[in-house]
Design a protein around this motif. Structure first.
Motif, PDB file in Angstrom:
ATOM      1  N   VAL A  25      32.841  62.325  23.130  1.00 61.99           N
ATOM      2  CA  VAL A  25      31.605  61.551  23.278  1.00 61.99           C
ATOM      3  C   VAL A  25      31.969  60.125  23.721  1.00 61.99           C
ATOM      4  O   VAL A  25      32.927  59.546  23.210  1.00 61.99           O
ATOM      5  N   GLU A  82      29.761  56.478  24.294  1.00 62.16           N
ATOM      6  CA  GLU A  82      28.468  55.796  24.234  1.00 62.16           C
ATOM      7  C   GLU A  82      28.618  54.388  24.789  1.00 62.16           C
ATOM      8  O   GLU A  82      29.450  53.617  24.320  1.00 62.16           O
ATOM      9  N   ASN A 103      26.792  51.025  25.040  1.00 62.90           N
ATOM     10  CA  ASN A 103      25.705  50.254  24.432  1.00 62.90           C
ATOM     11  C   ASN A 103      25.270  49.167  25.404  1.00 62.90           C
ATOM     12  O   ASN A 103      26.008  48.233  25.667  1.00 62.90           O
ATOM     13  N   SER A 156      21.114  52.759  24.680  1.00 62.48           N
ATOM     14  CA  SER A 156      22.456  53.054  25.180  1.00 62.48           C
ATOM     15  C   SER A 156      22.425  54.362  25.969  1.00 62.48           C
ATOM     16  O   SER A 156      21.438  55.088  25.944  1.00 62.48           O
ATOM     17  N   GLN A 208      24.716  57.864  26.490  1.00 62.95           N
ATOM     18  CA  GLN A 208      25.799  58.653  25.903  1.00 62.95           C
ATOM     19  C   GLN A 208      26.134  59.813  26.827  1.00 62.95           C
ATOM     20  O   GLN A 208      25.257  60.589  27.207  1.00 62.95           O
ATOM     21  N   GLU A 268      28.889  63.142  27.325  1.00 62.37           N
ATOM     22  CA  GLU A 268      29.766  64.002  26.541  1.00 62.37           C
ATOM     23  C   GLU A 268      30.460  64.996  27.460  1.00 62.37           C
ATOM     24  O   GLU A 268      29.951  65.331  28.527  1.00 62.37           O
ATOM     25  N   LYS A 307      19.682  57.010  24.950  1.00 62.25           N
ATOM     26  CA  LYS A 307      19.475  56.895  23.507  1.00 62.25           C
ATOM     27  C   LYS A 307      18.629  55.652  23.196  1.00 62.25           C
ATOM     28  O   LYS A 307      18.955  54.553  23.630  1.00 62.25           O
ATOM     29  N   GLU A 353      20.086  61.324  16.535  1.00 61.89           N
ATOM     30  CA  GLU A 353      21.400  61.060  15.951  1.00 61.89           C
ATOM     31  C   GLU A 353      21.254  60.089  14.796  1.00 61.89           C
ATOM     32  O   GLU A 353      20.494  59.122  14.882  1.00 61.89           O
ATOM     33  N   TYR A 374      32.948  58.358  15.629  1.00 63.93           N
ATOM     34  CA  TYR A 374      33.243  57.329  16.630  1.00 63.93           C
ATOM     35  C   TYR A 374      34.456  56.541  16.169  1.00 63.93           C
ATOM     36  O   TYR A 374      34.495  56.067  15.033  1.00 63.93           O
TER      37      TYR A 374
END
Length: 181
Positions: free
Chosen positions: A52, A54, A56, A62, A64, A66, A99, A140, A180
């Motif tokens: 993953v 992410e 920001n 943000s 993300q 994967e 996100k 999440e 994370y």
């Protein structure tokens, strides 16, 4: 070509400088998969695992991305022959989720496309396309010290079957835990 690379590098650098952070992590979990469309199937339980990233952008938004290994499929039921056959499809999936943080740095809602590439087909019940497109929505929760939990539903947008006379789409509910770094 050099000019394009220089421009892309400069854009990526300025974009990263404006970002508040880049978080890397790993995740794994359960897939509850089934087909929708022109076939009578039962769902199967399988798994997914991967990395993953992410990015920001602002405190409440943000992106993300994967890279996942995802096992999907269904149990095909042929009522005329009274048989059931598991159809296991293994993909390398690349979801890209926008996100939106409902509770800053804690709870987020996500949505975006998922691009999946078929790497293995355990049972050749039908001719399967090598690419699958789906749309995902989910949530999440960042729990503590980098640990997070996710729930996501991916709705198939493209036909899994190479036979255009049959409409079969992947649908997958995923529960994940991750970390994370």
């Amino acid at each position: 070509m050099k000019k394009i690379l220089i421009v892309l590098t400069a854009l990526a650098g300025s974009f990263a400088m404006q970002a508040q952070g880049l978080d890397f992590g790993i995740k794994a979990g359960a897939n509850f998969a089934n087909f929708s469309g022109d076939v009578d199937t039962d769902g199967i339980t399988s798994f997914h695992a991967g990395a993953v990233v992410e990015l920001n952008l602002v405190p409440t938004f943000s992106v993300q991305a994967e890279g996942l290994f995802s096992s999907q499929g269904a149990t095909y039921k042929d009522t005329a022959l009274d048989i059931a056959q598991d159809i296991d499809l293994s993909y390398i999936s690349v979801p890209v989720m926008a996100k939106f943080y409902v509770l800053p740095e804690k709870l987020s809602l996500m949505a975006g496309p998922q691009f999946s590439f078929l790497v293995d087909e355990a049972e050749e019940a039908f001719d399967t396309k090598s690419f699958d497109l789906s749309a995902g929505i989910g949530a999440e929760l960042k729990i503590i010290a980098g640990i997070f939990a996710q729930a996501r539903y991916n709705v198939g947008l493209s036909n899994v079957s190479d036979n255009d006379e049959i409409d079969i789409k992947n649908n997958v509910f995923q529960l994940s835990v991750g970390y994370y770094f």
